[in-house]
Design a protein around this motif. Structure first.
Motif: not given
Length: 228
Positions: A70-80, A84-87, A94-97, A175-182
């Motif tokens: 989690l400390e090394q988490m990176r953002t992902q470009v929105d596959p759509r 935008d980015t997804i944190a 459940e937690l996905t990153f 919940r934490w969804q559709a956010r560009a920031q963690p």
């Protein structure tokens, strides 16, 4: 006292009667039983301490892995393809990153990771290379690599501390969804089945060390800040 009586008395005094031998044997048996009981108790205590130590080491190892990822988490470009980015995609259970892969996969290879409790009570960390194009919001883990972390898990509770979209204030959210920031903090609580003495200290992690990411394409939105 006659001379003939001395040898007989001497022989009598040097020996043991049947009653004395029976008493001695009974005492010996009692002492042996006490010693065996003490040895057995020490062995059980030692085994219990060893099991507790092993269980604690297992929990510490799991928390270390989760904290490091989690400390090394990176953002992902929105596959759509929206730019935008997804944190991360966070739910209570459940937690996905995304984060750099483990050493065996290369230090710079990004992976998608998903922490989930299975119906069988296993805490599992699923991983898949990010190049596989997985949608972080999809619930299926078909094709993901499963790494069981703990068994006997009765409850998993994940919470996210950050800015609430309604109030604009920092608060714990389920919940934490559709956010560009963690989130500023991720809290992972876990409860084992009844009778399981394993401890689980509350795991509190600060993703990305609190770094606030810049907006994509120079845009400023609620979830991102201007790039310094």
């Amino acid at each position: 006292m006659s001379a003939a009586a001395l040898p007989r008395r001497a022989r009598h005094d040097a020996g043991f009667t049947l009653a004395e031998m029976l008493v001695a044997l009974a005492l010996f048996g009692m002492i042996s039983a006490l010693i065996a009981g003490v040895v057995n108790l020490i062995a059980r205590l030692d085994g219990s301490a060893q099991r507790q130590s092993t269980a604690l080491e297992q929990v510490v190892s799991v928390q270390t892995v989760l904290r490091a990822r989690l400390e090394q988490m990176r953002t992902q470009v929105d596959p759509r393809g929206l730019g935008d980015t997804i944190a991360l995609v966070g739910y209570p259970e459940e937690l996905t990153f995304t984060a750099p892969g483990f050493a065996a996969d290369g230090a710079h290879q990004l992976q998608a990771l998903r922490l989930r409790r299975t119906p069988r009570g296993e805490l599992v960390l699923y991983t898949v290379p990010l190049l596989a194009g997985r949608d972080l919001g999809a619930s299926s883990v078909d094709g993901w690599n499963a790494a069981p972390l703990l068994d006997g898990v009765e409850r998993l509770d994940i919470a996210y501390y950050g800015t609430d979209r309604i109030t604009g204030r920092d608060a714990w959210q389920s919940r934490w969804q559709a956010r560009a920031q963690p989130p500023k903090l991720v809290r992972i609580r876990l409860a084992f089945a009844k009778g399981d003495a394993r401890p689980w200290p509350v795991l509190m992690v600060r993703p990305l060390s609190g770094v606030r990411l810049g907006c994509q394409g120079g845009r400023k939105t609620f979830d991102c800040a201007e790039t310094p």
